[in-house]
Design a protein around this motif. Structure first.
Motif, PDB file in Angstrom:
ATOM      1  N   VAL A  61       0.844  -1.190   0.000  1.00 16.12           N
ATOM      2  CA  VAL A  61       0.000   0.000   0.000  1.00 16.12           C
ATOM      3  C   VAL A  61       0.883   1.244   0.000  1.00 16.12           C
ATOM      4  O   VAL A  61       1.980   1.243   0.568  1.00 16.12           O
ATOM      5  CB  VAL A  61      -0.958   0.022   1.215  1.00 16.12           C
ATOM      6  CG1 VAL A  61      -0.200   0.175   2.528  1.00 16.12           C
ATOM      7  CG2 VAL A  61      -2.001   1.114   1.055  1.00 16.12           C
ATOM      8  N   GLN A  62       0.414   2.289  -0.685  1.00 20.93           N
ATOM      9  CA  GLN A  62       1.124   3.560  -0.695  1.00 20.93           C
ATOM     10  C   GLN A  62       0.219   4.597  -0.046  1.00 20.93           C
ATOM     11  O   GLN A  62      -0.925   4.790  -0.456  1.00 20.93           O
ATOM     12  CB  GLN A  62       1.486   3.969  -2.113  1.00 20.93           C
ATOM     13  CG  GLN A  62       2.503   3.031  -2.721  1.00 20.93           C
ATOM     14  CD  GLN A  62       3.063   3.556  -4.016  1.00 20.93           C
ATOM     15  OE1 GLN A  62       2.506   4.441  -4.646  1.00 20.93           O
ATOM     16  NE2 GLN A  62       4.189   3.017  -4.422  1.00 20.93           N
TER      17      GLN A  62
ATOM     18  N   CYS B 280      -2.206  14.424   1.355  1.00 25.01           N
ATOM     19  CA  CYS B 280      -2.083  15.614   0.529  1.00 25.01           C
ATOM     20  C   CYS B 280      -1.423  16.732   1.338  1.00 25.01           C
ATOM     21  O   CYS B 280      -1.870  17.054   2.430  1.00 25.01           O
ATOM     22  CB  CYS B 280      -3.458  16.048   0.035  1.00 25.01           C
ATOM     23  SG  CYS B 280      -3.372  17.372  -1.177  1.00 25.01           S
ATOM     24  N   PRO B 281      -0.359  17.311   0.814  1.00 26.68           N
ATOM     25  CA  PRO B 281       0.310  18.376   1.547  1.00 26.68           C
ATOM     26  C   PRO B 281      -0.505  19.664   1.525  1.00 26.68           C
ATOM     27  O   PRO B 281      -1.219  19.903   0.556  1.00 26.68           O
ATOM     28  CB  PRO B 281       1.620  18.546   0.792  1.00 26.68           C
ATOM     29  CG  PRO B 281       1.408  17.939  -0.547  1.00 26.68           C
ATOM     30  CD  PRO B 281       0.293  16.956  -0.422  1.00 26.68           C
TER      31      PRO B 281
ATOM     32  N   TYR C 254       6.407  12.354   1.090  1.00 30.36           N
ATOM     33  CA  TYR C 254       7.413  13.323   0.660  1.00 30.36           C
ATOM     34  C   TYR C 254       7.746  13.127  -0.810  1.00 30.36           C
ATOM     35  O   TYR C 254       7.915  14.102  -1.554  1.00 30.36           O
ATOM     36  CB  TYR C 254       8.664  13.233   1.534  1.00 30.36           C
ATOM     37  CG  TYR C 254       8.355  13.525   2.986  1.00 30.36           C
ATOM     38  CD1 TYR C 254       7.724  14.704   3.360  1.00 30.36           C
ATOM     39  CD2 TYR C 254       8.658  12.607   3.975  1.00 30.36           C
ATOM     40  CE1 TYR C 254       7.419  14.964   4.694  1.00 30.36           C
ATOM     41  CE2 TYR C 254       8.350  12.856   5.302  1.00 30.36           C
ATOM     42  CZ  TYR C 254       7.739  14.039   5.652  1.00 30.36           C
ATOM     43  OH  TYR C 254       7.429  14.285   6.960  1.00 30.36           O
ATOM     44  N   GLU C 255       7.810  11.909  -1.275  1.00 30.18           N
ATOM     45  CA  GLU C 255       8.052  11.624  -2.689  1.00 30.18           C
ATOM     46  C   GLU C 255       6.863  12.113  -3.526  1.00 30.18           C
ATOM     47  O   GLU C 255       7.029  12.690  -4.594  1.00 30.18           O
ATOM     48  CB  GLU C 255       8.270  10.121  -2.896  1.00 30.18           C
ATOM     49  CG  GLU C 255       8.700   9.751  -4.280  1.00 30.18           C
ATOM     50  CD  GLU C 255      10.092  10.248  -4.662  1.00 30.18           C
ATOM     51  OE1 GLU C 255      10.367  10.287  -5.868  1.00 30.18           O
ATOM     52  OE2 GLU C 255      10.885  10.591  -3.775  1.00 30.18           O
ATOM     53  N   PHE C 256       5.658  11.885  -3.029  1.00 31.58           N
ATOM     54  CA  PHE C 256       4.433  12.347  -3.675  1.00 31.58           C
ATOM     55  C   PHE C 256       4.472  13.863  -3.841  1.00 31.58           C
ATOM     56  O   PHE C 256       4.198  14.395  -4.916  1.00 31.58           O
ATOM     57  CB  PHE C 256       3.243  11.908  -2.826  1.00 31.58           C
ATOM     58  CG  PHE C 256       1.900  12.412  -3.278  1.00 31.58           C
ATOM     59  CD1 PHE C 256       1.258  11.849  -4.364  1.00 31.58           C
ATOM     60  CD2 PHE C 256       1.260  13.432  -2.586  1.00 31.58           C
ATOM     61  CE1 PHE C 256       0.002  12.288  -4.763  1.00 31.58           C
ATOM     62  CE2 PHE C 256       0.006  13.880  -2.977  1.00 31.58           C
ATOM     63  CZ  PHE C 256      -0.617  13.314  -4.065  1.00 31.58           C
TER      64      PHE C 256
ATOM     65  N   HIS D 189       6.674  15.408  -6.640  1.00 33.35           N
ATOM     66  CA  HIS D 189       6.148  15.369  -8.004  1.00 33.35           C
ATOM     67  C   HIS D 189       4.856  16.164  -8.168  1.00 33.35           C
ATOM     68  O   HIS D 189       4.424  16.408  -9.294  1.00 33.35           O
ATOM     69  CB  HIS D 189       5.910  13.920  -8.430  1.00 33.35           C
ATOM     70  CG  HIS D 189       7.156  13.106  -8.429  1.00 33.35           C
ATOM     71  ND1 HIS D 189       8.169  13.306  -9.336  1.00 33.35           N
ATOM     72  CD2 HIS D 189       7.567  12.110  -7.621  1.00 33.35           C
ATOM     73  CE1 HIS D 189       9.150  12.460  -9.093  1.00 33.35           C
ATOM     74  NE2 HIS D 189       8.807  11.721  -8.056  1.00 33.35           N
ATOM     75  N   LEU D 190       4.242  16.556  -7.087  1.00 29.98           N
ATOM     76  CA  LEU D 190       2.944  17.222  -7.135  1.00 29.98           C
ATOM     77  C   LEU D 190       3.003  18.543  -7.893  1.00 29.98           C
ATOM     78  O   LEU D 190       2.120  18.840  -8.701  1.00 29.98           O
ATOM     79  CB  LEU D 190       2.413  17.442  -5.716  1.00 29.98           C
ATOM     80  CG  LEU D 190       1.018  18.027  -5.588  1.00 29.98           C
ATOM     81  CD1 LEU D 190      -0.007  17.119  -6.263  1.00 29.98           C
ATOM     82  CD2 LEU D 190       0.662  18.210  -4.116  1.00 29.98           C
ATOM     83  N   LYS D 191       4.030  19.332  -7.688  1.00 28.62           N
ATOM     84  CA  LYS D 191       4.123  20.629  -8.353  1.00 28.62           C
ATOM     85  C   LYS D 191       4.151  20.469  -9.864  1.00 28.62           C
ATOM     86  O   LYS D 191       3.485  21.212 -10.592  1.00 28.62           O
ATOM     87  CB  LYS D 191       5.356  21.398  -7.872  1.00 28.62           C
ATOM     88  CG  LYS D 191       5.448  22.786  -8.448  1.00 28.62           C
ATOM     89  CD  LYS D 191       6.617  23.545  -7.873  1.00 28.62           C
ATOM     90  CE  LYS D 191       6.702  24.927  -8.461  1.00 28.62           C
ATOM     91  NZ  LYS D 191       7.861  25.649  -7.952  1.00 28.62           N
TER      92      LYS D 191
END
Length: 91
Positions: A44-45, A49-50, A71-73, A76-78
């Protein structure tokens, strides 16, 4: 722990949260914890949401969980947000 959340997580590949806003008290039973993530299938990941607040929508244990990819998510979010905005501006 909220029954619906407990049931849903047992088949989840990805868990994404959002901040509870003004409803923090009412949504406390939906806080993601390490114990809850342990009910999810292997691999599971978990990507809150930041900006997320440790102890509010996610527990400290959830952030330490092996499935945490927050943190990895966020890294890439930007880029994803910029691509969505660029697509919208083309129309």
């Amino acid at each position: 722990m909220a029954g619906g959340l407990r049931e849903a997580i047992t088949t989840a590949d990805v868990v994404i949260t959002d901040g509870p806003g003004l409803h923090v008290e009412a949504l406390a039973s939906y806080r993601v914890t390490a114990r809850l993530l342990d009910l999810a299938p292997p691999g599971v990941q978990f990507a809150p949401c930041p900006p997320f607040v440790r102890g509010r929508e996610v527990s400290a244990g959830a952030i330490e969980h092996p499935g945490f990819v927050g943190y990895e998510f966020k890294r890439h979010l930007k880029s994803v947000q910029q691509a969505v905005m660029a697509l919208g501006l083309q129309r």
